[in-house]
Design a protein around this motif. Structure first.
Motif, short mmCIF file in Angstrom:
data_model
loop_
_atom_site.label_atom_id
_atom_site.label_comp_id
_atom_site.label_asym_id
_atom_site.label_seq_id
_atom_site.Cartn_x
_atom_site.Cartn_y
_atom_site.Cartn_z
N GLY A 161 5.82 34.15 101.97
CA GLY A 161 5.77 33.42 103.69
C GLY A 161 5.85 32.03 103.48
O GLY A 161 5.88 31.44 104.63
N GLY A 162 6.20 31.36 102.31
CA GLY A 162 6.20 30.30 102.30
C GLY A 162 7.66 29.75 102.47
O GLY A 162 8.61 30.48 102.57
N ARG A 163 8.08 28.35 102.11
CA ARG A 163 9.63 27.87 102.38
C ARG A 163 10.23 28.41 100.95
O ARG A 163 10.02 28.39 100.12
CB ARG A 163 9.64 26.45 102.06
CG ARG A 163 10.94 25.95 102.24
CD ARG A 163 11.04 24.25 102.31
NE ARG A 163 12.47 24.08 102.44
CZ ARG A 163 12.82 22.88 102.31
NH1 ARG A 163 11.97 21.86 102.09
NH2 ARG A 163 14.01 22.45 102.46
N PRO A 164 11.41 29.20 101.32
CA PRO A 164 12.24 29.56 100.25
C PRO A 164 12.92 28.35 99.40
O PRO A 164 13.56 27.60 100.02
CB PRO A 164 13.40 30.36 100.87
CG PRO A 164 13.27 29.97 102.36
CD PRO A 164 11.91 29.45 102.75
N TRP A 218 17.85 29.66 94.52
CA TRP A 218 17.87 29.15 95.63
C TRP A 218 17.65 30.45 96.59
O TRP A 218 18.65 31.28 96.80
CB TRP A 218 18.86 28.33 96.14
CG TRP A 218 18.63 27.83 97.62
CD1 TRP A 218 19.16 28.18 98.73
CD2 TRP A 218 17.74 26.81 98.08
NE1 TRP A 218 18.77 27.67 99.97
CE2 TRP A 218 17.68 26.79 99.35
CE3 TRP A 218 16.72 25.99 97.55
CZ2 TRP A 218 16.91 25.85 100.16
CZ3 TRP A 218 16.03 25.19 97.95
CH2 TRP A 218 16.01 25.18 99.41
N MET A 219 16.51 30.78 96.88
CA MET A 219 16.15 32.10 97.71
C MET A 219 16.48 32.07 99.10
O MET A 219 16.28 33.06 99.66
CB MET A 219 14.36 32.34 97.58
CG MET A 219 14.29 32.30 96.15
SD MET A 219 15.04 33.44 95.04
CE MET A 219 14.47 35.13 95.72
N ASP A 220 16.80 30.78 99.65
CA ASP A 220 17.27 31.05 100.82
C ASP A 220 18.72 31.43 101.19
O ASP A 220 19.23 31.72 102.43
CB ASP A 220 17.01 29.55 101.95
CG ASP A 220 17.47 29.71 103.30
OD1 ASP A 220 16.82 30.60 104.09
OD2 ASP A 220 18.27 28.93 103.62
N GLY A 221 19.53 31.51 100.09
CA GLY A 221 20.88 31.79 100.15
C GLY A 221 21.18 33.18 99.48
O GLY A 221 20.34 34.00 99.49
N TRP A 222 22.35 33.33 99.41
CA TRP A 222 22.82 34.91 98.75
C TRP A 222 22.25 35.38 97.43
O TRP A 222 21.94 36.26 97.18
CB TRP A 222 24.45 34.76 98.79
CG TRP A 222 25.13 34.88 100.07
CD1 TRP A 222 25.59 34.05 100.76
CD2 TRP A 222 25.29 35.90 100.78
NE1 TRP A 222 25.95 34.38 101.88
CE2 TRP A 222 26.03 35.61 101.95
CE3 TRP A 222 24.97 37.66 100.56
CZ2 TRP A 222 26.49 36.98 103.05
CZ3 TRP A 222 25.61 38.29 101.56
CH2 TRP A 222 26.19 38.29 102.72
N ASP A 226 24.32 30.59 91.95
CA ASP A 226 24.10 29.51 91.50
C ASP A 226 23.01 29.40 90.72
O ASP A 226 21.71 29.04 91.04
CB ASP A 226 23.96 28.51 92.83
CG ASP A 226 24.11 26.89 92.33
OD1 ASP A 226 24.15 26.63 91.07
OD2 ASP A 226 23.49 26.27 93.24
N ARG A 227 22.81 29.89 89.67
CA ARG A 227 21.80 29.90 88.73
C ARG A 227 21.69 28.57 87.99
O ARG A 227 22.39 27.99 87.72
CB ARG A 227 22.10 31.12 87.42
CG ARG A 227 21.01 31.33 86.31
CD ARG A 227 21.47 32.08 85.45
NE ARG A 227 22.60 31.74 84.51
CZ ARG A 227 22.62 30.60 83.40
NH1 ARG A 227 21.35 30.42 83.37
NH2 ARG A 227 23.69 30.23 83.06
N ARG A 228 20.23 28.27 88.01
CA ARG A 228 20.01 27.19 87.42
C ARG A 228 19.02 27.18 86.23
O ARG A 228 17.82 27.68 86.33
CB ARG A 228 19.40 25.89 88.22
CG ARG A 228 20.06 25.59 89.66
CD ARG A 228 21.42 24.97 89.16
NE ARG A 228 22.27 24.69 90.41
CZ ARG A 228 22.11 23.65 90.99
NH1 ARG A 228 21.18 22.86 91.07
NH2 ARG A 228 22.95 23.53 92.24
N GLY A 229 19.71 26.98 84.95
CA GLY A 229 18.90 27.29 83.54
C GLY A 229 17.73 26.51 83.70
O GLY A 229 17.76 25.13 83.99
#
Length: 512
Positions: free
Chosen positions: A313-316, A375-379, A364-367
């Motif tokens: 429920g928090g900000r993605p 980034w959970m708000d995107g695809w 867009d994986r960031r190691g």
């Protein structure tokens, strides 16, 4: 319109041609009186078909006071002509505009010829609008199609210099990919102010649109070309997903806010009657054909998506994902829109299929030292939904699928794959993401890391604001990333940052 035409000439020329053009019919009865110019928010056209186009304006003599119009309905006449002096008027009509839609006009001009330039205008009482220019879609053969796409125009963070430049170009249309307004203040080095807080009511959203649409550079781009438009999150509130918002926790209260926001969006954009909201629901996904060159599929990835995964429920945001992220049932578009997309994709027969959606589709994986972050708000928050969309391209053997997006405040170019963990897997589609018109970007370090961690990304640049241009013919798709020199300066210039070519039958961009 040649490339050298100025914003001043575009705007003053429109006003002058309105005064010199052939007159409307006689005003019958006592004409409605306005306290000031009712066309403060400009004019626009959109949704071009081969035989029709939507014509828009809103009567607002006091734009930041909920329009300043009386409650009574007003008759607004419109004309569309083959010439800018209106000697050859080909269609006309009268719209009865009412307070419940903020005295906005959404007139459908029908019976037009394909691939033709037209000029249009409005009259309410004795007040005649500036003249706008539009163009119908081609029906058959056309050598090429040119369009621009844009997104993310936070009013406070910069001037709309990109639109001033865009209005001077030779384009067939503009595609806007969301964040037309921003509901809240954020960022640094503001050059102008919203002046009020976060909107939650219809009147407050109307005033926010009026503030943005009062910008003369934005008005010039609307008056020069027809637009196709979809929304993202800031037209309602940051990072919302369906009926869930981390800023408004009660879903019932949030849907009331969404209903107000969707109605204000409709009232201020050149959209057809089919897009008029029904409470908190509205259908904006649609299919447009442009002759034998391209099909455009507009998507809505906000209204129907599953709630953000792994954030409780928090900000993605950028997080290490949990198992919920990859669940098969999770959807970005909703099942009905997914089915519609699959059906329409089977009817896309042009050399190029443009999928216009809100954000970066590529992984867009960031190691990081502890684990990968997404980034959970995107695809990346909906990988099963992304795979289904890409599988549809493969199933229909879509000839040249090109996905365009915005949202990320950075330029991206790359390839889309079913499995991004396999560098040798062939690409299924090509992707281009435009930076923001004004909204602050991620900076050079972040985009360098995106390229380093994601080999399917060919290009990333987050330090510039601007838009993208696309030119299509039967064999090539040429994309230009157009960057504003300094968005904080009101008269800043625009320069080409990078150019890419996609060849017929080849997946992925080539830098030239």
């Amino acid at each position: 319109m040649t490339a050298g035409i100025s914003r001043r000439r575009l705007l003053t020329g429109s006003l002058a041609s309105a005064a010199l053009a052939a007159p409307f019919g006689v005003v019958r009865g006592a004409p409605v009186r306005f306290s000031a110019d009712p066309y403060t928010l400009g004019i626009a056209s959109g949704c071009p078909r081969a035989d029709s186009v939507i014509l828009w304006t809103r009567l607002a003599p006091r734009p930041l006071e909920d329009g300043g119009m009386p409650d009574a309905p007003v008759e607004v006449e419109w004309q569309i002509a083959e010439d800018e002096k209106f000697a050859r008027v080909v269609a006309r009509g009268t719209e009865h505009v009412t307070a419940d839609l903020a005295h906005s006009v959404h007139a459908e001009a029908r019976g037009l010829q394909p691939d033709r330039l037209y000029w249009y205008r409005f009259r309410a009482g004795t007040a005649v609008s500036p003249v706008g220019r539009t163009r119908t879609a081609p029906a058959g053969h056309k050598a090429r199609v040119r369009f621009a796409f844009a997104s993310c125009q936070q009013y406070e963070q910069g001037f709309f210099s990109a639109y001033r430049d865009m209005a001077t170009r030779e384009l067939d249309l503009v595609v806007h990919l969301g964040d037309y307004i921003y509901e809240r203040s954020w960022g640094s080095r503001h050059v102008r102010q919203h002046g009020v807080g976060v909107p939650t009511t219809l009147a407050e959203y109307r005033n926010r649109y009026a503030l943005y649409k009062g910008d003369t550079d934005l008005q010039a781009a609307h008056a020069a070309f027809p637009w196709l438009s979809i929304w993202d999150d800031h037209e309602v509130t940051d990072d919302y997903a369906n009926d869930r918002s981390y800023t408004v926790r009660d879903p019932g209260q949030f849907l009331k806010i969404r209903a107000a926001a969707y109605q204000a969006y409709y009232e201020h954009m050149p959209l057809p009657l089919s897009a008029r909201p029904r409470g908190p629901d509205a259908t904006i996904y649609e299919h447009y054909r442009f002759g034998d060159v391209m099909d455009v599929l507009l998507l809505d990835d906000r209204q129907y998506r599953s709630a953000s995964a792994c954030v409780n429920g928090g900000r993605p945001t950028w997080i290490v994902p949990c198992a919920e992220r990859t669940e098969e049932a999770r959807t970005m578009l909703g099942r009905a829109q997914e089915n519609w997309f699959d059906e329409r994709l089977g009817n896309c027969h042009a050399p190029w299929t443009i999928v216009a959606q809100q954000t970066l589709m590529a992984q867009d994986r960031r190691g990081a030292a502890d684990d990968d972050h997404y980034w959970m708000d995107g695809w990346d928050g909906y990988p099963s939904a992304r795979r289904r969309l890409l599988d549809a391209f493969a199933a229909h053997r879509t000839r040249n699928p090109v996905v365009i997006g915005g949202d990320r405040h950075a330029f991206f170019a790359g390839s889309l794959k079913r499995d991004f963990t396999k560098p040798d897997e062939p690409a299924i589609a090509t992707e281009f993401v435009g930076t923001s018109i004004t909204s602050d970007g991620p900076g050079e370090a972040a985009t360098r890391k995106a390229i380093a961690d994601n080999p399917h990304l060919t290009f990333a640049r987050g330090d510039k604001r601007g838009f993208a241009t696309v030119e299509l013919d039967a064999k090539t798709c040429t994309v230009g990333f157009e960057a504003v020199d300094n968005v904080k300066e009101i008269d800043s210039g625009v320069r080409r940052l990078a150019t890419f070519v996609v060849e017929d039958g080849v997946r992925g961009p080539k830098v030239i």
